[in-house]
Scaffold this active site. Structure first.
Site, PDB file in Angstrom:
ATOM      1  N   ASP A  22       0.827  -1.223   0.000  1.00 45.81           N
ATOM      2  CA  ASP A  22       0.000   0.000   0.000  1.00 45.81           C
ATOM      3  C   ASP A  22       0.852   1.261   0.000  1.00 45.81           C
ATOM      4  OD1 ASP A  22      -2.420   1.377   0.010  1.00 45.81           O
ATOM      5  OD2 ASP A  22      -2.435   1.538   2.202  1.00 45.81           O
ATOM      6  N   LEU A  58      11.274 -20.262  -3.889  1.00 45.45           N
ATOM      7  CA  LEU A  58      10.238 -19.432  -3.274  1.00 45.45           C
ATOM      8  C   LEU A  58       8.882 -19.645  -3.949  1.00 45.45           C
ATOM      9  CD1 LEU A  58       9.456 -16.910  -1.443  1.00 45.45           C
ATOM     10  CD2 LEU A  58       9.911 -15.529  -3.485  1.00 45.45           C
ATOM     11  N   HIS A  68       2.202   3.149  -9.235  1.00 40.96           N
ATOM     12  CA  HIS A  68       2.012   1.700  -9.375  1.00 40.96           C
ATOM     13  C   HIS A  68       3.224   1.056 -10.053  1.00 40.96           C
ATOM     14  CE1 HIS A  68      -1.905   1.829  -7.661  1.00 40.96           C
ATOM     15  NE2 HIS A  68      -2.413   2.609  -8.603  1.00 40.96           N
TER      16      HIS A  68
END
Ligand code: IPE
Ligand code: IPE
Ligand code: MG
Length: 225
Positions: free
Chosen positions: A10, A121, A27
């Site tokens: 955020d 991962l 973004h």
């Protein structure tokens, strides 16, 4: 070391605003930060990383902002897929795919397909994700299952988008807000929460290390002593 780290990415909008830039630039910078964090999490041996990229509520934003976010996603998938794959990262997507455009669906499918056998991962992208929608979908599936009266918590959890993934040990929210915003409500029942004022595009591997340090100092009790 937390086995599963979840991140609410955020602060992109405010980061752009502070610089007099369009939201899209925030973004974009947020995507760069995400790639750095994935790399770092992979390097230090985190097993699962889940990032909140777009919520079911984010459709309330302007068409311009929403389509910009999805366009960026395609650009970054195309650009970063090779490196993710070389690093053994396995990617999946949590959320409702129904409203995704053909190019978005194709880019995501290509990523999942290419990386599905990787053993490094596990990188989970929450996209058009809402925890209440997830739980409701699971409840509907359950209602159609024979013998549903006998299901236990572990069985119910398997019906969620997160399936067999262990619950997050650590949930991080940068960007200054201290709320969950409909993210992993079931799965974070006993997660440790770390909040940070740093806006997501400024979030660095050092910030992640700090959060992991805070996590390491916590004593988890799960209701016991
Ligand atoms: C998070 O950044 C990214 C998404 C929700 C897609 P925001 O866009 O919410 O950034 P702020 O909260 O407006 O600063
Ligand atoms: C949460 O951020 C969703 C994502 C980071 C994808 P929001 O910016 O949408 O959350 P609120 O509106 O501040 O609660
Ligand atoms: Mg926000």
């Amino acid at each position: 070391m937390p086995g599963h780290i979840a991140v609410i990415m955020d602060g992109n909008g405010r980061w752009a605003e502070q610089r007099g830039l369009p939201k899209y630039k925030g973004h974009e910078a947020g995507m760069d930060a995400m790639i750095e964090i994935v790399r770092h999490a992979s390097d230090i041996g985190v097993k699962h990383l889940t990032v909140y990229a777009f919520s079911t509520e984010n459709w309330k934003r302007s068409m311009e902002e929403v389509s910009g976010i999805f366009q960026l996603l395609i650009v970054y998938v195309n650009r970063e897929l090779g490196e993710l794959h070389r690093n053994g990262v396995c990617v999946d997507v949590l959320g409702d795919w129904t409203p995704f455009s053909k190019p978005v669906t194709a880019a995501l499918n290509r990523t999942i397909e290419l990386t599905k056998d990787n053993t490094g991962l596990r990188f989970h992208i929450a996209l058009n994700y809402g925890s209440r929608a997830e739980i409701l979908t699971a409840a509907k599936k359950l209602a159609e299952t024979e013998g549903f009266q006998d299901i236990d918590e572990a069985g119910f959890a398997k019906l969620l988008y997160t399936g067999d993934t262990p619950d997050p040990d650590l949930l991080i929210r940068p960007g200054g807000e201290q709320r969950i915003s409909n993210f992993l409500l079931w799965q974070t029942a006993y997660s440790e929460l770390v909040f940070s004022e740093v806006l997501w595009p400024d979030y660095t591997p050092q910030e992640l290390d700090k959060a992991i340090g805070a996590f390491a100092a916590r004593k988890r009790r799960y209701g016991g002593r």
